[in-house]
Design a protein around this motif. Structure first.
Motif, PDB file in Angstrom:
ATOM      1  N   GLY A 268       0.780  -1.230   0.000  1.00  0.00           N
ATOM      2  CA  GLY A 268       0.000   0.000   0.000  1.00  0.00           C
ATOM      3  C   GLY A 268       0.812   1.281   0.000  1.00  0.00           C
ATOM      4  N   PHE A 269       2.125   1.182   0.112  1.00  0.00           N
ATOM      5  CA  PHE A 269       2.973   2.376   0.187  1.00  0.00           C
ATOM      6  C   PHE A 269       3.259   2.927  -1.215  1.00  0.00           C
ATOM      7  CE2 PHE A 269       5.496  -1.505   0.322  1.00  0.00           C
ATOM      8  CZ  PHE A 269       6.340  -1.339  -0.769  1.00  0.00           C
ATOM      9  N   PRO A 270       3.489   4.236  -1.322  1.00  0.00           N
ATOM     10  CA  PRO A 270       3.830   4.818  -2.628  1.00  0.00           C
ATOM     11  C   PRO A 270       5.287   4.563  -2.997  1.00  0.00           C
ATOM     12  CG  PRO A 270       3.776   6.536  -0.960  1.00  0.00           C
ATOM     13  CD  PRO A 270       3.336   5.264  -0.281  1.00  0.00           C
ATOM     14  N   ILE A 271       5.585   4.584  -4.289  1.00  0.00           N
ATOM     15  CA  ILE A 271       6.956   4.499  -4.781  1.00  0.00           C
ATOM     16  C   ILE A 271       7.222   5.710  -5.670  1.00  0.00           C
ATOM     17  CG2 ILE A 271       8.695   3.133  -5.986  1.00  0.00           C
ATOM     18  CD1 ILE A 271       6.983   0.658  -5.541  1.00  0.00           C
ATOM     19  N   ILE A 272       8.249   6.471  -5.337  1.00  0.00           N
ATOM     20  CA  ILE A 272       8.599   7.671  -6.098  1.00  0.00           C
ATOM     21  C   ILE A 272       9.213   7.274  -7.432  1.00  0.00           C
ATOM     22  CG2 ILE A 272      10.084   9.719  -6.154  1.00  0.00           C
ATOM     23  CD1 ILE A 272       9.918   9.727  -3.064  1.00  0.00           C
ATOM     24  N   ALA A 273       8.780   7.944  -8.501  1.00  0.00           N
ATOM     25  CA  ALA A 273       9.357   7.759  -9.833  1.00  0.00           C
ATOM     26  C   ALA A 273      10.451   8.815 -10.017  1.00  0.00           C
ATOM     27  CB  ALA A 273       8.273   7.910 -10.899  1.00  0.00           C
ATOM     28  N   ASP A 274      11.664   8.439  -9.687  1.00  0.00           N
ATOM     29  CA  ASP A 274      12.785   9.401  -9.673  1.00  0.00           C
ATOM     30  C   ASP A 274      13.585   9.327 -10.977  1.00  0.00           C
ATOM     31  OD1 ASP A 274      14.294  11.405  -8.398  1.00  0.00           O
ATOM     32  OD2 ASP A 274      15.747   9.941  -7.659  1.00  0.00           O
ATOM     33  N   LYS A 275      12.876   9.465 -12.095  1.00  0.00           N
ATOM     34  CA  LYS A 275      13.535   9.290 -13.396  1.00  0.00           C
ATOM     35  C   LYS A 275      14.602  10.345 -13.668  1.00  0.00           C
ATOM     36  CE  LYS A 275      11.746   7.588 -16.929  1.00  0.00           C
ATOM     37  NZ  LYS A 275      11.028   7.310 -18.192  1.00  0.00           N
ATOM     38  N   ASP A 276      14.417  11.559 -13.126  1.00  0.00           N
ATOM     39  CA  ASP A 276      15.424  12.607 -13.338  1.00  0.00           C
ATOM     40  C   ASP A 276      16.468  12.639 -12.224  1.00  0.00           C
ATOM     41  OD1 ASP A 276      13.940  13.598 -11.252  1.00  0.00           O
ATOM     42  OD2 ASP A 276      13.353  15.458 -12.251  1.00  0.00           O
ATOM     43  N   LEU A 277      16.409  11.682 -11.298  1.00  0.00           N
ATOM     44  CA  LEU A 277      17.389  11.519 -10.215  1.00  0.00           C
ATOM     45  C   LEU A 277      17.366  12.654  -9.188  1.00  0.00           C
ATOM     46  CD1 LEU A 277      20.481  10.249 -12.275  1.00  0.00           C
ATOM     47  CD2 LEU A 277      18.614   8.912 -11.270  1.00  0.00           C
ATOM     48  N   THR A 278      16.294  13.437  -9.147  1.00  0.00           N
ATOM     49  CA  THR A 278      16.225  14.562  -8.207  1.00  0.00           C
ATOM     50  C   THR A 278      16.347  14.086  -6.762  1.00  0.00           C
ATOM     51  OG1 THR A 278      14.870  15.886  -9.700  1.00  0.00           O
ATOM     52  CG2 THR A 278      14.791  16.460  -7.367  1.00  0.00           C
ATOM     53  N   VAL A 279      15.606  13.050  -6.405  1.00  0.00           N
ATOM     54  CA  VAL A 279      15.644  12.544  -5.030  1.00  0.00           C
ATOM     55  C   VAL A 279      16.992  11.888  -4.747  1.00  0.00           C
ATOM     56  CG1 VAL A 279      14.597  10.950  -3.378  1.00  0.00           C
ATOM     57  CG2 VAL A 279      13.144  12.241  -4.957  1.00  0.00           C
ATOM     58  N   ALA A 280      17.476  11.079  -5.682  1.00  0.00           N
ATOM     59  CA  ALA A 280      18.750  10.385  -5.492  1.00  0.00           C
ATOM     60  C   ALA A 280      19.890  11.372  -5.250  1.00  0.00           C
ATOM     61  CB  ALA A 280      19.061   9.511  -6.702  1.00  0.00           C
ATOM     62  N   LYS A 281      19.874  12.488  -5.946  1.00  0.00           N
ATOM     63  CA  LYS A 281      20.935  13.481  -5.781  1.00  0.00           C
ATOM     64  C   LYS A 281      20.713  14.332  -4.526  1.00  0.00           C
ATOM     65  CE  LYS A 281      22.108  13.627 -10.690  1.00  0.00           C
ATOM     66  NZ  LYS A 281      22.188  14.419 -11.927  1.00  0.00           N
ATOM     67  N   ALA A 282      19.467  14.682  -4.244  1.00  0.00           N
ATOM     68  CA  ALA A 282      19.180  15.511  -3.068  1.00  0.00           C
ATOM     69  C   ALA A 282      19.525  14.777  -1.775  1.00  0.00           C
ATOM     70  CB  ALA A 282      17.710  15.930  -3.058  1.00  0.00           C
ATOM     71  N   PHE A 283      19.377  13.446  -1.788  1.00  0.00           N
ATOM     72  CA  PHE A 283      19.702  12.641  -0.610  1.00  0.00           C
ATOM     73  C   PHE A 283      21.126  12.076  -0.681  1.00  0.00           C
ATOM     74  CE2 PHE A 283      15.247  13.057   0.093  1.00  0.00           C
ATOM     75  CZ  PHE A 283      15.017  12.765   1.428  1.00  0.00           C
ATOM     76  N   ASP A 284      21.907  12.599  -1.610  1.00  0.00           N
ATOM     77  CA  ASP A 284      23.336  12.263  -1.724  1.00  0.00           C
ATOM     78  C   ASP A 284      23.580  10.790  -2.023  1.00  0.00           C
ATOM     79  OD1 ASP A 284      25.957  13.271  -1.779  1.00  0.00           O
ATOM     80  OD2 ASP A 284      26.363  12.588   0.248  1.00  0.00           O
ATOM     81  N   MET A 285      22.666  10.184  -2.765  1.00  0.00           N
ATOM     82  CA  MET A 285      22.873   8.806  -3.199  1.00  0.00           C
ATOM     83  C   MET A 285      23.679   8.752  -4.493  1.00  0.00           C
ATOM     84  SD  MET A 285      19.196   7.031  -2.365  1.00  0.00           S
ATOM     85  CE  MET A 285      18.084   8.413  -2.614  1.00  0.00           C
ATOM     86  N   LEU A 286      23.599   9.817  -5.286  1.00  0.00           N
ATOM     87  CA  LEU A 286      24.357   9.931  -6.531  1.00  0.00           C
ATOM     88  C   LEU A 286      24.989  11.310  -6.605  1.00  0.00           C
ATOM     89  CD1 LEU A 286      21.821   8.369  -9.088  1.00  0.00           C
ATOM     90  CD2 LEU A 286      23.955   7.338  -8.314  1.00  0.00           C
ATOM     91  N   GLU A 287      26.100  11.410  -7.313  1.00  0.00           N
ATOM     92  CA  GLU A 287      26.772  12.696  -7.481  1.00  0.00           C
ATOM     93  C   GLU A 287      25.932  13.625  -8.353  1.00  0.00           C
ATOM     94  OE1 GLU A 287      30.525  11.704  -9.157  1.00  0.00           O
ATOM     95  OE2 GLU A 287      31.295  10.808  -7.301  1.00  0.00           O
ATOM     96  N   ALA A 288      26.111  14.920  -8.141  1.00  0.00           N
ATOM     97  CA  ALA A 288      25.297  15.919  -8.831  1.00  0.00           C
ATOM     98  C   ALA A 288      25.378  15.799 -10.348  1.00  0.00           C
ATOM     99  CB  ALA A 288      25.714  17.322  -8.396  1.00  0.00           C
ATOM    100  N   GLU A 289      26.544  15.419 -10.873  1.00  0.00           N
ATOM    101  CA  GLU A 289      26.726  15.353 -12.326  1.00  0.00           C
ATOM    102  C   GLU A 289      26.336  13.995 -12.920  1.00  0.00           C
ATOM    103  OE1 GLU A 289      30.788  14.599 -10.386  1.00  0.00           O
ATOM    104  OE2 GLU A 289      29.038  15.888 -10.082  1.00  0.00           O
TER     105      GLU A 289
END
Length: 217
Positions: free
Chosen positions: A93-114
């Protein structure tokens, strides 16, 4: 600089398989767990998301919301949930974010900005997007864990860590190694013996700086 413990998480507006939401508004007055993975329809992550689904009653009991993150689309998430629910034996029942542009991944420091994804990405292209973030009602990051692609996350440990965080913040105590609900807590060094006795009653002084006690009901 990346997101650190006790930083306020960014108030991102995100697309999910359940519609658009603002992270801060979605959290509200609850605790929250954001858990991410590199791609839909992958074996380890399917078992993990199923584990989260099976723990739905435990999250609710602790006033905690859970939300997944993936670099795939919301449409893919909706399809993948069928597999998740098959493995879990119950609704996811939980939502899953569609982070296709990597906004969340980068904001949470999971991936480098570039960092960017190629046209047909594989899990290896976003392998560091395998993390767990526990967030308090104050919207601040309380705990983070990062796993490699080959090792499934232990959501019993996530649940145990959540119990520790909620207990320490509400009762002003610390918890020892391997602590679980109902076991003795650690009295903070800042609390005098006199105050400790007034607050906890009898306590055990294992070492001059290590005192344990039962939590009063």
């Amino acid at each position: 600089m990346g997101l650190r413990l006790n930083d306020t998480i960014p108030d991102l507006t995100v697309e999910t398989d359940q519609g658009t939401l603002s992270l801060h508004e979605w959290i509200g007055d609850s605790w929250a767990i954001l858990f991410s993975h590199p791609k839909d329809f992958t074996p380890v992550c399917t078992t993990e998301f199923s584990a989260v689904a099976r723990l739905a009653d435990e999250w609710a009991k602790r006033g905690t919301k859970v939300i997944g993150v993936s670099v795939d689309s919301a449409a893919d998430h909706q399809k993948w949930k069928g597999d998740i629910e098959t493995v879990a034996g119950r609704e996811a029942g939980f939502p899953i974010i569609a982070d296709k542009d990597l906004t969340v991944a980068k904001a949470f420091d999971m991936l480098e900005a570039e960092h960017y994804l190629p046209e047909n990405p594989t899990p290896a292209d976003s392998q560091t997007v395998r993390a767990v973030f526990i967030i308090g009602p104050d919207k601040k990051l309380k705990l983070t864990m990062t796993y490699p692609m080959t090792v499934g996350r232990n959501f019993s440990e996530v649940l145990r860590a959540l119990d520790g965080l909620q207990t320490s913040s509400s009762r002003g105590v610390a918890t020892p190694a391997d602590w679980a609900l109902g076991q003795d807590i650690i009295i903070p060094a800042s609390v005098s013996d006199e105050d400790a006795k007034a607050k906890f009653g009898e306590f055990t002084k294992v070492l001059p700086y290590l005192r344990t006690a039962k939590l009063p009901s």
